[in-house]
Write an enzyme that holds these catalytic residues in place. Sequence first.
Site, PDB file in Angstrom:
ATOM      1  N   LYS A  51       0.784  -1.007   0.206  1.00 21.62           N
ATOM      2  CA  LYS A  51      -0.033  -0.059   0.007  1.00 21.62           C
ATOM      3  C   LYS A  51       0.805   1.258  -0.061  1.00 21.62           C
ATOM      4  CE  LYS A  51      -3.657  -2.372   2.384  1.00 21.62           C
ATOM      5  NZ  LYS A  51      -4.375  -2.740   3.710  1.00 21.62           N
ATOM      6  N   GLN A  95      -4.918  -1.678   9.847  1.00 22.23           N
ATOM      7  CA  GLN A  95      -4.574  -2.833   9.157  1.00 22.23           C
ATOM      8  C   GLN A  95      -5.081  -4.088  10.058  1.00 22.23           C
ATOM      9  OE1 GLN A  95      -3.342  -3.437   6.115  1.00 22.23           O
ATOM     10  NE2 GLN A  95      -3.722  -5.323   6.308  1.00 22.23           N
ATOM     11  N   ASP A 118     -11.293   2.324   4.288  1.00 22.92           N
ATOM     12  CA  ASP A 118     -11.362   0.921   3.882  1.00 22.92           C
ATOM     13  C   ASP A 118     -13.006   0.690   3.713  1.00 22.92           C
ATOM     14  OD1 ASP A 118      -9.452  -0.899   3.483  1.00 22.92           O
ATOM     15  OD2 ASP A 118      -9.062  -0.744   5.696  1.00 22.92           O
TER      16      ASP A 118
END
Length: 285
Positions: A51, A95, A118
Amino acid sequence: MSIINGKKISEDIKNELKEEVKKLQNKNINPSIVIIQVGDNQASSVYVRNKLRLVEELSLKGELVKFPAEVNQEELLKKINELNNDKKVNGILVQLPLPKHINEDFVIEKINPIKDVDCFCLQNIGKLWTAKKSINGILPCTPAGIIEMLKRSQIELSGKNVVIVGRSNIVGKPLAALFLLENATVTICHSQTKNLSQICKNADILVPCIGKAKFITSEYIHKNQIIIDVGINRDENNKLCGDVDFYDVSDKIAHISPVPGGVGPMTIIMLLKNLITVTKIQNNL
């Protein structure tokens, strides 16, 4: 049989996003994301590196905040609150997975929905499920990537019979919502589904996302089928593979996305598309 090349499609989107970033930077706006990682889970570290590498390629601002695995939930929430209130930070990503002593759902809900790149929080998922026609805001990354792959491969979705094998909050459920927005007819299967192979055979588009290596074999498919393989597993030789037995089905179907090189690259690029989207919203653009 043709390959739906997620890596190639993600490159095309990356080039489009570069132009979007230039336009924002010309207005002195540089999208910024902070990734929070707790502990040293090996797979998580790989995802985070990928990422941040793409963040750099797009000339965006990215920062990794790492906590030890034993960090308490209160300290983690304090950091999220700090980032929520920081106007220089446009996107926040925690995460997953988190250590067992931390409540993942509670932590995700503390992220400001307009910074939730997200698209995991209930407010953003609620907007997805109640959308009437289209959404201009944040979308769940993997499901959005799957829809984008199909559209850019000139595959018609309206009226198609879609079978999703897996009901996770990250992929299965939100993907069903996105297919419904495209006027597809959607069936979600799971561990308690009876006659699974027959249901899968009836699909025009089959999307396995269960995390079981090579689970989908030729008995689950038909010759005109389109398969998007979401699984990321290791086979008996420790090689990356999907939920589909690629070599067993590849000569018996119309289209398939490979593992690796399919859904994975799409997930990351859609995350950064979300970052650009939320940055525009925050700046009233």
